[in-house]
Design a protein around this motif. Sequence first.
Motif, PDB file in Angstrom:
ATOM      1  N   GLY A   2       0.815  -1.209   0.000  1.00  0.00           N
ATOM      2  CA  GLY A   2       0.000   0.000   0.000  1.00  0.00           C
ATOM      3  C   GLY A   2       0.845   1.253   0.000  1.00  0.00           C
ATOM      4  O   GLY A   2       0.546   2.229  -0.708  1.00  0.00           O
ATOM      5  N   ASP A  28      -7.155   6.652   3.265  1.00  0.00           N
ATOM      6  CA  ASP A  28      -6.626   5.322   2.965  1.00  0.00           C
ATOM      7  C   ASP A  28      -5.295   5.046   3.667  1.00  0.00           C
ATOM      8  O   ASP A  28      -5.058   3.911   4.094  1.00  0.00           O
ATOM      9  CB  ASP A  28      -6.444   5.160   1.457  1.00  0.00           C
ATOM     10  CG  ASP A  28      -6.208   3.708   1.077  1.00  0.00           C
ATOM     11  OD1 ASP A  28      -7.153   2.903   1.200  1.00  0.00           O
ATOM     12  OD2 ASP A  28      -5.076   3.372   0.660  1.00  0.00           O
ATOM     13  N   PHE A  37      -5.721   1.936   5.808  1.00  0.00           N
ATOM     14  CA  PHE A  37      -5.248   0.771   5.060  1.00  0.00           C
ATOM     15  C   PHE A  37      -3.770   0.495   5.317  1.00  0.00           C
ATOM     16  O   PHE A  37      -3.403  -0.575   5.800  1.00  0.00           O
ATOM     17  CB  PHE A  37      -5.498   0.963   3.562  1.00  0.00           C
ATOM     18  CG  PHE A  37      -5.077  -0.206   2.724  1.00  0.00           C
ATOM     19  CD1 PHE A  37      -5.830  -1.360   2.688  1.00  0.00           C
ATOM     20  CD2 PHE A  37      -3.913  -0.154   1.962  1.00  0.00           C
ATOM     21  CE1 PHE A  37      -5.446  -2.457   1.921  1.00  0.00           C
ATOM     22  CE2 PHE A  37      -3.515  -1.241   1.187  1.00  0.00           C
ATOM     23  CZ  PHE A  37      -4.284  -2.388   1.165  1.00  0.00           C
ATOM     24  N   THR A  52     -11.268  -1.764   3.132  1.00  0.00           N
ATOM     25  CA  THR A  52     -10.912  -2.237   1.792  1.00  0.00           C
ATOM     26  C   THR A  52     -12.160  -2.652   1.012  1.00  0.00           C
ATOM     27  O   THR A  52     -12.254  -2.399  -0.194  1.00  0.00           O
ATOM     28  CB  THR A  52      -9.922  -3.414   1.859  1.00  0.00           C
ATOM     29  OG1 THR A  52     -10.443  -4.430   2.728  1.00  0.00           O
ATOM     30  CG2 THR A  52      -8.571  -2.969   2.362  1.00  0.00           C
ATOM     31  N   VAL A  99     -13.887   0.598  -0.142  1.00  0.00           N
ATOM     32  CA  VAL A  99     -13.157   1.228  -1.240  1.00  0.00           C
ATOM     33  C   VAL A  99     -13.348   0.436  -2.535  1.00  0.00           C
ATOM     34  O   VAL A  99     -13.511   1.011  -3.616  1.00  0.00           O
ATOM     35  CB  VAL A  99     -11.658   1.350  -0.889  1.00  0.00           C
ATOM     36  CG1 VAL A  99     -10.856   1.809  -2.104  1.00  0.00           C
ATOM     37  CG2 VAL A  99     -11.455   2.314   0.268  1.00  0.00           C
ATOM     38  N   THR A 100     -13.323  -0.898  -2.422  1.00  0.00           N
ATOM     39  CA  THR A 100     -13.525  -1.736  -3.609  1.00  0.00           C
ATOM     40  C   THR A 100     -14.880  -1.466  -4.244  1.00  0.00           C
ATOM     41  O   THR A 100     -14.993  -1.302  -5.466  1.00  0.00           O
ATOM     42  CB  THR A 100     -13.411  -3.220  -3.228  1.00  0.00           C
ATOM     43  OG1 THR A 100     -12.119  -3.475  -2.685  1.00  0.00           O
ATOM     44  CG2 THR A 100     -13.613  -4.101  -4.455  1.00  0.00           C
ATOM     45  N   MET A 131      -7.855  -3.634  -5.451  1.00  0.00           N
ATOM     46  CA  MET A 131      -8.590  -3.620  -4.192  1.00  0.00           C
ATOM     47  C   MET A 131      -9.392  -4.895  -3.986  1.00  0.00           C
ATOM     48  O   MET A 131      -9.648  -5.288  -2.841  1.00  0.00           O
ATOM     49  CB  MET A 131      -9.491  -2.391  -4.123  1.00  0.00           C
ATOM     50  CG  MET A 131      -8.730  -1.075  -4.016  1.00  0.00           C
ATOM     51  SD  MET A 131      -7.507  -1.068  -2.672  1.00  0.00           S
ATOM     52  CE  MET A 131      -8.557  -1.279  -1.234  1.00  0.00           C
ATOM     53  N   THR A 155      -8.991  -6.795  -0.621  1.00  0.00           N
ATOM     54  CA  THR A 155     -10.142  -7.144   0.199  1.00  0.00           C
ATOM     55  C   THR A 155     -10.113  -8.624   0.574  1.00  0.00           C
ATOM     56  O   THR A 155     -10.357  -9.001   1.729  1.00  0.00           O
ATOM     57  CB  THR A 155     -11.457  -6.821  -0.532  1.00  0.00           C
ATOM     58  OG1 THR A 155     -11.500  -5.419  -0.799  1.00  0.00           O
ATOM     59  CG2 THR A 155     -12.662  -7.218   0.297  1.00  0.00           C
TER      60      THR A 155
END
Length: 304
Positions: free
Chosen positions: A6, A36, A40, A65, A68-69, A89, A93
Amino acid sequence: MQALCGAVWWVAVFTIPWVREATLGILDPVAVAALDIPLFVVASALAATPLRIARGVSLVVAAWTALVTLALALLATLGGGAGWGVLIMVAATGGSLVAATALMLGRVPTEWIVTGPFAFRPADARRGPAVNLAVTAAQIVVFWGVFFVVIPLVITALEHRWRVGLPLAALGVVTPPVVTTAVTVIGAVVFVVAGALGLWSAAIMAVQGGGTPLPSEMANRLVVVGPYRWVRNPMAVAGIVQGVAVGLLLGSWLVVAYALAGSLLWNLVVRPYEEADLEERFGDDFRRYRDAVRCWVPSAHPYR
């Protein structure tokens, strides 16, 4: 590793324009980074530590995640780019969910996939071969329709919509029409051959085994004839090859990846439970068969 990846990705977003465009589309990278990076990148790093908050943080990472996906998928579908970001993503995830369940439960609960209607149970032993063949045929129609038609068509449509096809043209690689035609023909031939193997295997299972390919209606007798003499799971081999062939027919690398991902899922999650069930029901007969015949690669000599 997720935290490190990330961090590297965010460095690339702010330093390489095409990475930013391909993974975030029209989104403001500063606004996204403000959320993020702590939820993340930093949270993934904390979840990997022995700190007492690691479990709770892992749930935060998984939830973030997934959110966001979904947001990136909606953006890409509406035409705002970010298609490659969706694929990244999706993988993140999956990894986050596996890590969160491992931290919360002390294991990855793979047994969940073989419970309820997917639990291993033998078919009704009173049914005759004709009924088993009819039930098997119905299962094949549904399975092929869903996994070889509906899902690949959806994946291909999203691949085009999200603009995540392999960028051969952008690299200066021009595919001649004859090559495209050859790939399509190969895909069709492979699908037919693999389909014939799958149908043969399913018929043997219904007639000789007294059951169907569905886990909830498994064979009542150990099947070691027909294609099962050379490979332990000919239907799984056939299904995976068919999935790859559909990817060739549709010209979709994502469909090929979908088929290969399905093979990994089956091999790592489903197969151990299936073989444990077979060993429990058939004992030494199955153990001798398992030791003599490989799962994926056909044996040089048929099982006797």
